[in-house]
Design an enzyme around this catalytic site. Structure first.
Site, PDB file in Angstrom:
ATOM      1  N   TYR A  64      23.652  20.706 -65.960  1.00  0.00           N
ATOM      2  CA  TYR A  64      22.890  21.602 -66.830  1.00  0.00           C
ATOM      3  C   TYR A  64      23.016  23.018 -66.287  1.00  0.00           C
ATOM      4  O   TYR A  64      22.318  23.411 -65.371  1.00  0.00           O
ATOM      5  CB  TYR A  64      21.421  21.185 -66.895  1.00  0.00           C
ATOM      6  CG  TYR A  64      21.176  19.838 -67.523  1.00  0.00           C
ATOM      7  CD1 TYR A  64      22.162  19.178 -68.244  1.00  0.00           C
ATOM      8  CD2 TYR A  64      19.940  19.198 -67.384  1.00  0.00           C
ATOM      9  CE1 TYR A  64      21.933  17.933 -68.804  1.00  0.00           C
ATOM     10  CE2 TYR A  64      19.700  17.959 -67.959  1.00  0.00           C
ATOM     11  CZ  TYR A  64      20.703  17.328 -68.656  1.00  0.00           C
ATOM     12  OH  TYR A  64      20.458  16.097 -69.212  1.00  0.00           O
ATOM     13  N   PRO A 210      14.546  12.873 -77.832  1.00  0.00           N
ATOM     14  CA  PRO A 210      13.458  12.069 -78.395  1.00  0.00           C
ATOM     15  C   PRO A 210      12.798  12.672 -79.628  1.00  0.00           C
ATOM     16  O   PRO A 210      12.134  11.949 -80.374  1.00  0.00           O
ATOM     17  CB  PRO A 210      12.452  11.987 -77.239  1.00  0.00           C
ATOM     18  CG  PRO A 210      12.669  13.254 -76.482  1.00  0.00           C
ATOM     19  CD  PRO A 210      14.160  13.486 -76.539  1.00  0.00           C
ATOM     20  N   LEU A 211      12.981  13.972 -79.845  1.00  0.00           N
ATOM     21  CA  LEU A 211      12.306  14.628 -80.968  1.00  0.00           C
ATOM     22  C   LEU A 211      13.113  14.581 -82.259  1.00  0.00           C
ATOM     23  O   LEU A 211      12.645  15.059 -83.292  1.00  0.00           O
ATOM     24  CB  LEU A 211      12.011  16.095 -80.611  1.00  0.00           C
ATOM     25  CG  LEU A 211      11.131  16.315 -79.382  1.00  0.00           C
ATOM     26  CD1 LEU A 211      10.905  17.802 -79.163  1.00  0.00           C
ATOM     27  CD2 LEU A 211       9.804  15.597 -79.534  1.00  0.00           C
ATOM     28  N   GLY A 214      15.437  14.075 -87.944  1.00  0.00           N
ATOM     29  CA  GLY A 214      16.374  14.202 -89.052  1.00  0.00           C
ATOM     30  C   GLY A 214      15.707  14.384 -90.401  1.00  0.00           C
ATOM     31  O   GLY A 214      14.737  15.126 -90.557  1.00  0.00           O
TER      32      GLY A 214
END
Length: 284
Positions: A64, A210-211, A214
């Site tokens: 990252y 996890p969020l 769609g």
């Protein structure tokens, strides 16, 4: 603001009790998870606020930035408060924004573990996860060096990412698998079998992205309808659904915003009733 303890806890092999709502530090970097964040002080403030809110599990990776997320966490939080666990990952190299290439050679994984120890300023990594299995390298080589790092005391627990049930079983012959980090959300349920395996065997399941809701979050969609009725946000519905899906679920929603972080933590207190769960469970 809901107390994060409402999310409950799980027993994380090698670490003990962990609150079931963590923080993903991937977004404390530049666009494409590449380079420095636009505002480094804001990134550090997000990390500090997560801990202030009771988060005791933070997920990061050497890739990252690369290296940026780990360094910012150390700048913001070291010396670390008692009970805080930081999980990191190795096994993917970066050649540019949004580009990820698996590398699982033993010497590389060992090198990256040593560098993460240095950047995070710790003597042992709380969790060291194989970011991706390298298809060009024998599993015995990748899992073997992880077992060596555990035996040497350089890591306290080991995890895997984007793996099958069979790969978990093979890894278990080398070391105790403490966690599995696969993509999973309301609209990404391809890892149902892996989640069930983790639930049955006491392995922490850490869903990435996890969020993701769609089309379910579109006006009139299942998430939108539940959020409107309960007076909560779409993200809170997505997280509450995950927390109620399995007692071994450990979501790590990531953000570079303090406000969004606070919204995510508040999901700990959101309880979905049957009128919410039935349409959400049926949707995909």
């Amino acid at each position: 603001m809901s107390d994060i303890t409402a999310a409950g806890t799980l027993e994380f092999t090698g670490l003990g009790t962990v609150t079931r709502l963590g923080f993903g530090a991937m977004r404390l970097t530049g666009p494409g998870i590449w380079g420095e964040p636009a505002d480094a002080e804001t990134a550090r403030a997000v990390a500090r606020r997560a801990v202030d809110l009771g988060v005791d599990f933070i997920d990061t990776a050497d890739s990252y930035g690369p290296e940026v997320s780990e360094r910012i966490l150390a700048e913001a939080l070291h010396p670390y408060p008692p009970g805080l666990r930081i999980a990191t990952k190795a096994g993917q190299v970066r050649t540019g924004p949004n580009k990820w290439i698996p590398v699982g050679r033993a010497e590389y994984l060992r090198q990256q573990a040593e560098l993460s120890l240095r950047r995070l300023r710790v003597e042992a990594l709380d969790v060291f996860q194989l970011h991706r299995i390298d298809p060009k390298v024998e599993l015995a080589e990748q899992f073997g060096v992880m077992a060596e790092l555990l035996a040497e005391g350089k890591v306290r627990s080991l995890g895997l990412s984007e793996v099958s049930v069979e790969e978990i079983r093979i890894a278990q012959t080398y070391f105790p698998v403490s966690s599995v980090q696969n993509r999973y959300s309301l609209v990404q349920r391809g890892s149902e079998g892996v989640l069930d395996h983790c639930t049955d065997h006491g392995i922490a399941f850490i869903p990435w992205a996890p969020l993701d809701a769609g089309r379910l979050a579109a006006p009139g969609g299942a998430v939108d309808a539940v959020a409107t009725r309960l007076g909560v946000t779409h993200s809170q519905v997505a997280l509450a659904w995950l927390l109620q899906r399995s007692p071994m679920m450990l979501p790590i929603p990531g953000t570079g915003s303090v406000a969004h972080l606070e919204e995510n933590v508040a999901a700990a207190g959101v309880i979905l009733d049957d009128a919410a769960l039935v349409p959400l469970d049926a949707a995909s």
